[in-house]
Design an enzyme around this catalytic site. Structure first.
Site, mmCIF file in Angstrom:
data_model
loop_
_atom_site.group_PDB
_atom_site.id
_atom_site.type_symbol
_atom_site.label_atom_id
_atom_site.label_comp_id
_atom_site.label_asym_id
_atom_site.label_seq_id
_atom_site.Cartn_x
_atom_site.Cartn_y
_atom_site.Cartn_z
ATOM 1 C CB CYS A 131 -0.791 0.231 1.518
ATOM 2 S SG CYS A 131 -2.275 1.057 1.503
ATOM 3 C CB CYS A 134 -0.218 1.820 4.431
ATOM 4 S SG CYS A 134 -1.354 1.657 3.558
ATOM 5 C CG ASP A 135 3.340 1.119 4.417
ATOM 6 O OD1 ASP A 135 3.042 1.804 5.657
ATOM 7 O OD2 ASP A 135 3.209 0.324 4.062
HETATM 8 C C1 LIG Z 1 0.301 -4.301 4.981
HETATM 9 C C2 LIG Z 1 -1.349 -4.018 5.118
HETATM 10 C C3 LIG Z 1 -1.469 -2.882 5.672
HETATM 11 C C4 LIG Z 1 -2.158 -1.326 6.103
HETATM 12 N N1 LIG Z 1 -1.575 -0.147 5.938
HETATM 13 C C5 LIG Z 1 -2.656 0.587 6.165
HETATM 14 C C6 LIG Z 1 -2.273 2.020 7.240
HETATM 15 O O1 LIG Z 1 -1.547 2.485 7.100
HETATM 16 N N2 LIG Z 1 -3.782 2.861 6.177
HETATM 17 C C7 LIG Z 1 -4.774 2.439 6.084
HETATM 18 O O2 LIG Z 1 -5.928 3.561 6.089
HETATM 19 N N3 LIG Z 1 -5.120 1.148 5.328
HETATM 20 C C8 LIG Z 1 -4.088 0.293 5.343
HETATM 21 N N4 LIG Z 1 -4.402 -0.846 5.135
HETATM 22 C C9 LIG Z 1 -5.082 -1.088 4.501
HETATM 23 C C10 LIG Z 1 -5.812 -1.079 5.338
HETATM 24 O O3 LIG Z 1 -5.800 -2.770 6.351
HETATM 25 C C11 LIG Z 1 -7.449 -2.184 4.596
HETATM 26 O O4 LIG Z 1 -8.258 -1.539 4.219
HETATM 27 C C12 LIG Z 1 -9.012 -2.409 6.080
HETATM 28 O O5 LIG Z 1 -7.934 -3.711 6.677
HETATM 29 C C13 LIG Z 1 -10.370 -3.514 5.491
HETATM 30 O O6 LIG Z 1 -11.132 -3.384 6.390
HETATM 31 P P1 LIG Z 1 -12.257 -4.242 6.306
HETATM 32 O O7 LIG Z 1 -12.407 -4.670 7.883
HETATM 33 O O8 LIG Z 1 -13.144 -4.068 5.353
HETATM 34 O O9 LIG Z 1 -11.114 -5.619 6.028
HETATM 35 P P2 LIG Z 1 -10.183 -7.030 6.381
HETATM 36 O O10 LIG Z 1 -9.280 -5.888 7.352
HETATM 37 O O11 LIG Z 1 -9.466 -7.264 5.190
HETATM 38 O O12 LIG Z 1 -10.915 -8.145 7.754
HETATM 39 C C14 LIG Z 1 -11.370 -8.549 7.177
HETATM 40 C C15 LIG Z 1 -11.348 -9.780 8.099
HETATM 41 O O13 LIG Z 1 -12.837 -10.997 7.312
HETATM 42 C C16 LIG Z 1 -12.033 -11.828 8.306
HETATM 43 N N5 LIG Z 1 -12.281 -12.839 7.403
HETATM 44 C C17 LIG Z 1 -12.406 -13.180 5.749
HETATM 45 N N6 LIG Z 1 -12.948 -14.335 5.322
HETATM 46 C C18 LIG Z 1 -13.998 -14.974 6.758
HETATM 47 C C19 LIG Z 1 -14.890 -15.546 6.905
HETATM 48 N N7 LIG Z 1 -15.163 -16.516 5.554
HETATM 49 N N8 LIG Z 1 -15.578 -15.997 8.059
HETATM 50 C C20 LIG Z 1 -15.497 -15.301 9.143
HETATM 51 N N9 LIG Z 1 -14.288 -13.834 8.554
HETATM 52 C C21 LIG Z 1 -13.480 -14.259 7.501
HETATM 53 C C22 LIG Z 1 -10.827 -11.812 9.061
HETATM 54 O O14 LIG Z 1 -10.329 -12.930 9.582
HETATM 55 C C23 LIG Z 1 -10.702 -10.360 9.186
HETATM 56 O O15 LIG Z 1 -11.010 -10.270 10.252
HETATM 57 C C24 LIG Z 1 -3.098 -1.956 5.010
HETATM 58 C C25 LIG Z 1 -3.382 -3.211 5.052
HETATM 59 C C26 LIG Z 1 -2.289 -3.897 4.623
HETATM 60 C C27 LIG Z 1 -2.557 -5.247 4.674
#
Ligand SMILES: Cc1cc2nc3c(=O)[nH]c(=O)nc-3n(C[C@H](O)[C@H](O)[C@H](O)COP(=O)(O)OP(=O)(O)OC[C@H]3O[C@@H](n4cnc5c(N)ncnc54)[C@H](O)[C@@H]3O)c2cc1C
Length: 297
Positions: A131, A134-135
């Protein structure tokens, strides 16, 4: 019978849980195999309002505690399937246990594809990132590499070209897959160099990334590597239930899917930016739509 089952415990699902719990509902959160979601992978979040800098794990532990204190119930399992049964939904968990709910919120996020090369895991959070938003700021004035050739890779390269001293865009083919207009923007940038027909064999460093070695044997000095070779939304288990776009993202209208009673929020949606604060906002919107659906708003 539960009122609301939230599938996913990333920032989108937990924000929805906080809002729903505060409106008198007891939301059940199925956490999946990554409680806390993608943010658990990063040491340093610098763009989440209210925290100048915070580790992703600390941010998500605080959010999870907040949701639990307000009354959300956490279940540390994954969902295998969701079936519509009249006006309700039957949810099967990885333990084979079944649950029923009037409403389901899909907040299962997405995962970034990895290169699988030597050094990638070792230098994650030490220069290897998925990202640029982010970084990228951590590579100010330094050379960086972006891996990929599609629209995402090109957008990352363009974004980084305003921060880094030089951007090497490493692509395994001899042409980019990105839209024509995006390609033109890349070629017009004097500090972006396309490196064609190349795969990264190794990411090299000491305490942080210092270089990459390509399949040609060539070594390029870089301070960071941004991997942009694809993202996979976690929607396999609902592919026969809700409408997905060609990338596998859930199609929605303001977090409502085309199936009444099923809502979606966060990175798994086919809209918006993939950022934590946006996913949190979508979780808030989904909670309010759910409250309307249940007749309490
Ligand atoms: C390395 C990294 C660094 C990042 N740094 C930043 C940053 O600095 N700032 C920023 O704004 N964004 C950052 N992001 C992006 C940010 O993390 C995402 O936009 C955000 O986490 C999305 O949130 P979400 O809840 O939609 O999904 P996710 O965080 O992907 O959460 C999904 C959840 O669903 C669960 N899940 C999946 N499938 C199933 C299933 N079948 N049954 C039950 N549960 C399930 C998983 O276990 C998880 O808990 C980063 C991403 C990464 C990978």
């Amino acid at each position: 019978m539960n009122d609301v089952v939230i599938i996913g415990s990333g920032i989108a699902g937990l924000t929805a849980a906080i809002y729903l719990a505060r409106s008198g509902i007891v939301p059940v959160v199925i956490c999946g195999d990554t409680p806390g979601g993608q943010l658990m992978q990063t040491d340093n979040v610098e763009n989440y309002p209210g925290f100048e800098t915070i580790s992703g794990a600390e941010l998500m532990m605080k959010t999870m505690n907040q949701a639990e204190k307000l009354g959300a119930k956490m279940i540390y399992e994954s969902v295998l399937s969701v079936l519509k049964n009249n006006d309700n939904f039957e949810i099967t968990l990885s333990s084979s246990e079944q649950m029923k709910s009037r409403v389901v919120l899909i907040a299962t996020g997405a995962s970034h594809k990895h290169l699988g090369c030597k050094g990638e895991t070792e230098f994650t959070n030490k220069g290897v990132s998925w990202c640029a938003t982010c970084d990228g700021a951590m590579s100010k004035g330094k050379p960086v590499a972006v891996i990929g050739g599609g629209n995402t890779a090109v957008m990352e390269a363009l974004f980084l070209s305003n921060i880094a001293s030089k951007v090497y865009l490493i692509h395994r083919r001899d042409t980019l897959r990105a839209d024509e207009i995006m390609q033109r923007r890349v070629f017009a940038k004097s500090n972006i160099e396309c490196v064609w027909n190349s795969n990264v064999e190794e990411i090299i460093g000491d305490t942080k990334v210092t270089a990459i070695r390509l399949n040609s044997g060539k070594t390029i000095d870089v301070a960071a590597v941004f991997v942009a070779i694809g993202v996979k939304p976690a929607t396999e288990f609902v592919k026969d239930l809700v409408a997905l776009d060609s990338g596998g993202y859930v199609i929605s209208d303001e977090t409502k899917t085309f199936v009444p009673g099923i809502f979606v929020a966060g990175d798994v949606e086919n809209c918006g930016t993939k950022q934590a604060v946006y996913a949190a906002g979508r979780g808030c919107l989904a909670a309010q739509q759910i409250e309307r659906h249940l007749g309490i708003r």
